[in-house]
Design a protein around this motif. Structure first.
Motif, PDB file in Angstrom:
ATOM      1  N   VAL A  42     -23.521 -11.770 -55.202  1.00 13.99           N
ATOM      2  CA  VAL A  42     -22.637 -12.511 -56.106  1.00 13.99           C
ATOM      3  C   VAL A  42     -21.819 -13.497 -55.275  1.00 13.99           C
ATOM      4  CG1 VAL A  42     -20.740 -12.349 -57.769  1.00 13.99           C
ATOM      5  CG2 VAL A  42     -22.498 -10.562 -57.701  1.00 13.99           C
ATOM      6  N   LEU A  43     -21.780 -14.745 -55.712  1.00 12.73           N
ATOM      7  CA  LEU A  43     -20.976 -15.760 -55.045  1.00 12.73           C
ATOM      8  C   LEU A  43     -19.528 -15.599 -55.490  1.00 12.73           C
ATOM      9  CD1 LEU A  43     -20.870 -18.387 -53.313  1.00 12.73           C
ATOM     10  CD2 LEU A  43     -21.134 -19.623 -55.458  1.00 12.73           C
ATOM     11  N   LEU A  44     -18.625 -15.418 -54.540  1.00 12.00           N
ATOM     12  CA  LEU A  44     -17.183 -15.363 -54.808  1.00 12.00           C
ATOM     13  C   LEU A  44     -16.591 -16.686 -54.361  1.00 12.00           C
ATOM     14  CD1 LEU A  44     -16.240 -11.835 -53.427  1.00 12.00           C
ATOM     15  CD2 LEU A  44     -16.818 -12.463 -55.772  1.00 12.00           C
ATOM     16  N   ASP A  60     -18.458  -4.066 -64.164  1.00 12.13           N
ATOM     17  CA  ASP A  60     -19.513  -3.609 -65.063  1.00 12.13           C
ATOM     18  C   ASP A  60     -20.391  -4.737 -65.587  1.00 12.13           C
ATOM     19  OD1 ASP A  60     -18.645  -0.940 -64.856  1.00 12.13           O
ATOM     20  OD2 ASP A  60     -17.120  -1.280 -66.392  1.00 12.13           O
ATOM     21  N   ASP A  61     -20.247  -5.930 -65.004  1.00 10.76           N
ATOM     22  CA  ASP A  61     -20.997  -7.095 -65.484  1.00 10.76           C
ATOM     23  C   ASP A  61     -21.991  -7.564 -64.427  1.00 10.76           C
ATOM     24  OD1 ASP A  61     -19.466  -7.610 -68.020  1.00 10.76           O
ATOM     25  OD2 ASP A  61     -17.824  -7.759 -66.581  1.00 10.76           O
ATOM     26  N   ASP A  62     -23.099  -8.078 -64.881  1.00 12.71           N
ATOM     27  CA  ASP A  62     -24.123  -8.624 -64.003  1.00 12.71           C
ATOM     28  C   ASP A  62     -23.907 -10.135 -63.916  1.00 12.71           C
ATOM     29  OD1 ASP A  62     -26.378  -8.951 -62.432  1.00 12.71           O
ATOM     30  OD2 ASP A  62     -27.753  -8.943 -64.152  1.00 12.71           O
ATOM     31  N   LEU A  63     -23.268 -10.581 -62.832  1.00  7.51           N
ATOM     32  CA  LEU A  63     -22.899 -11.987 -62.685  1.00  7.51           C
ATOM     33  C   LEU A  63     -23.563 -12.619 -61.473  1.00  7.51           C
ATOM     34  CD1 LEU A  63     -19.040 -11.773 -63.294  1.00  7.51           C
ATOM     35  CD2 LEU A  63     -20.825 -12.355 -64.937  1.00  7.51           C
ATOM     36  N   ASP A  64     -23.666 -13.934 -61.533  1.00  2.00           N
ATOM     37  CA  ASP A  64     -24.131 -14.707 -60.379  1.00  2.00           C
ATOM     38  C   ASP A  64     -22.957 -15.236 -59.566  1.00  2.00           C
ATOM     39  OD1 ASP A  64     -27.070 -14.772 -60.998  1.00  2.00           O
ATOM     40  OD2 ASP A  64     -26.278 -15.668 -62.843  1.00  2.00           O
ATOM     41  N   VAL A  65     -21.842 -15.515 -60.252  1.00  7.26           N
ATOM     42  CA  VAL A  65     -20.678 -16.134 -59.617  1.00  7.26           C
ATOM     43  C   VAL A  65     -19.399 -15.521 -60.204  1.00  7.26           C
ATOM     44  CG1 VAL A  65     -19.434 -18.308 -59.206  1.00  7.26           C
ATOM     45  CG2 VAL A  65     -21.915 -18.345 -59.455  1.00  7.26           C
ATOM     46  N   ILE A  66     -18.410 -15.287 -59.340  1.00  7.97           N
ATOM     47  CA  ILE A  66     -17.070 -14.952 -59.789  1.00  7.97           C
ATOM     48  C   ILE A  66     -16.132 -16.027 -59.254  1.00  7.97           C
ATOM     49  CG2 ILE A  66     -15.127 -13.334 -59.659  1.00  7.97           C
ATOM     50  CD1 ILE A  66     -17.188 -11.069 -59.378  1.00  7.97           C
ATOM     51  N   LEU A  67     -15.460 -16.709 -60.180  1.00 11.77           N
ATOM     52  CA  LEU A  67     -14.488 -17.743 -59.830  1.00 11.77           C
ATOM     53  C   LEU A  67     -13.093 -17.191 -60.085  1.00 11.77           C
ATOM     54  CD1 LEU A  67     -16.165 -20.806 -61.595  1.00 11.77           C
ATOM     55  CD2 LEU A  67     -16.367 -20.129 -59.196  1.00 11.77           C
ATOM     56  N   PHE A  68     -12.194 -17.376 -59.134  1.00  8.73           N
ATOM     57  CA  PHE A  68     -10.839 -16.862 -59.284  1.00  8.73           C
ATOM     58  C   PHE A  68      -9.858 -17.710 -58.494  1.00  8.73           C
ATOM     59  CE2 PHE A  68     -12.630 -14.881 -55.577  1.00  8.73           C
ATOM     60  CZ  PHE A  68     -11.583 -14.721 -54.675  1.00  8.73           C
ATOM     61  N   GLY A  69      -8.582 -17.506 -58.768  1.00  7.78           N
ATOM     62  CA  GLY A  69      -7.518 -18.248 -58.095  1.00  7.78           C
ATOM     63  C   GLY A  69      -6.453 -17.298 -57.599  1.00  7.78           C
ATOM     64  N   HIS A  70      -5.205 -17.549 -57.970  1.00  8.47           N
ATOM     65  CA  HIS A  70      -4.017 -16.744 -57.730  1.00  8.47           C
ATOM     66  C   HIS A  70      -3.501 -16.754 -56.289  1.00  8.47           C
ATOM     67  CE1 HIS A  70      -0.887 -13.893 -58.542  1.00  8.47           C
ATOM     68  NE2 HIS A  70      -1.415 -12.983 -57.753  1.00  8.47           N
ATOM     69  N   SER A  71      -4.343 -16.576 -55.306  1.00 12.35           N
ATOM     70  CA  SER A  71      -3.878 -16.455 -53.915  1.00 12.35           C
ATOM     71  C   SER A  71      -3.542 -17.797 -53.276  1.00 12.35           C
ATOM     72  CB  SER A  71      -4.931 -15.746 -53.062  1.00 12.35           C
ATOM     73  OG  SER A  71      -6.068 -16.577 -52.913  1.00 12.35           O
ATOM     74  N   GLU A 109      -9.003 -11.011 -54.030  1.00 10.41           N
ATOM     75  CA  GLU A 109     -10.471 -10.976 -54.030  1.00 10.41           C
ATOM     76  C   GLU A 109     -10.984  -9.661 -54.620  1.00 10.41           C
ATOM     77  OE1 GLU A 109     -14.002 -10.560 -50.714  1.00 10.41           O
ATOM     78  OE2 GLU A 109     -12.212 -11.691 -50.153  1.00 10.41           O
ATOM     79  N   GLU A 110     -10.390  -8.548 -54.231  1.00 10.62           N
ATOM     80  CA  GLU A 110     -10.810  -7.258 -54.772  1.00 10.62           C
ATOM     81  C   GLU A 110     -10.532  -7.165 -56.270  1.00 10.62           C
ATOM     82  OE1 GLU A 110     -10.133  -4.430 -50.833  1.00 10.62           O
ATOM     83  OE2 GLU A 110      -8.425  -4.891 -52.135  1.00 10.62           O
ATOM     84  N   LYS A 111      -9.381  -7.670 -56.707  1.00  4.33           N
ATOM     85  CA  LYS A 111      -9.052  -7.662 -58.131  1.00  4.33           C
ATOM     86  C   LYS A 111     -10.063  -8.477 -58.926  1.00  4.33           C
ATOM     87  CE  LYS A 111      -4.103  -7.078 -57.452  1.00  4.33           C
ATOM     88  NZ  LYS A 111      -2.779  -7.693 -57.582  1.00  4.33           N
ATOM     89  N   ALA A 112     -10.446  -9.619 -58.380  1.00  4.20           N
ATOM     90  CA  ALA A 112     -11.443 -10.462 -59.064  1.00  4.20           C
ATOM     91  C   ALA A 112     -12.766  -9.717 -59.200  1.00  4.20           C
ATOM     92  CB  ALA A 112     -11.618 -11.778 -58.313  1.00  4.20           C
ATOM     93  N   GLN A 113     -13.203  -9.079 -58.129  1.00  5.60           N
ATOM     94  CA  GLN A 113     -14.459  -8.337 -58.184  1.00  5.60           C
ATOM     95  C   GLN A 113     -14.372  -7.169 -59.160  1.00  5.60           C
ATOM     96  OE1 GLN A 113     -14.659  -8.089 -53.692  1.00  5.60           O
ATOM     97  NE2 GLN A 113     -16.836  -8.133 -54.200  1.00  5.60           N
TER      98      GLN A 113
END
Length: 168
Positions: A128-130, A106-117, A97-101
């Motif tokens: 920001v929605l994680l 430096d970006d202005d986002l509404d959503v961060i989508l990630f996997g890996h875990s 989660e920290e790596k994704a954030q």
């Protein structure tokens, strides 16, 4: 706009084809986003039979997938900025989660989508929605397999997990 969100399919090691639950859930979506660890382009072909597909590569993906999708991207969808990253690099000693954030610090986002875990996650951090959909076919320590649905509306974003018991 309704988006199917999937990650960590690890096919064909974890399954030979998409689980029937995924096919059912993604049957009416406008777009599918894969967040890495496809492992083969066959996953892309199976998803593309359901809806347009975009995504990024993960740490288990071969050069063909990395070259096609890259490791990080930002999409503008329905006026929302959506960041896609697998979550495995580059910040040593950090959680997924920290790596994704940090990948989008430096970006202005509404959503961060990630996997890996392979662990489903849904929360808001500083507006920001994680969202991590979990794994569609390789649940590891989780009780159930999962994917996600992301709905982008004029008045906001709604995300939810879809859990299921069989990868068949």
């Amino acid at each position: 706009m309704i988006i199917g969100v999937i990650s960590d399919t690890h096919m064909p090691r974890s399954a030979n084809r998409l689980p029937s639950a995924v096919i059912e859930v993604f049957g009416g979506v406008d777009l599918i986003l894969h967040l890495g660890d496809w492992v083969t382009m066959d996953v892309y072909e199976q998803l593309a039979a359901l809806a347009p597909v975009e995504g990024i590569a993960g740490n288990n993906d071969p050069g063909e997938i990395i070259d096609r999708f890259g490791h990080r991207k930002i999409l503008t969808l329905e006026n929302y900025k959506v960041g896609l990253v697998h979550g495995h690099t580059p910040f040593a000693g950090r959680t997924t989660e920290e790596k994704a954030q940090l990948s989008f610090k430096d970006d202005d986002l509404d959503v961060i989508l990630f996997g890996h875990s392979h662990q489903p996650l849904l929360k808001q951090v500083n507006g920001v929605l994680l969202f991590n959909p979990g794994s569609a076919a390789d649940k590891r320590r989780e009780a159930r397999y999962s994917v996600g649905l992301l709905e982008l509306r004029e008045n906001g974003i709604e995300a939810k997990h879809i859990f299921y018991d069989s990868k068949e």
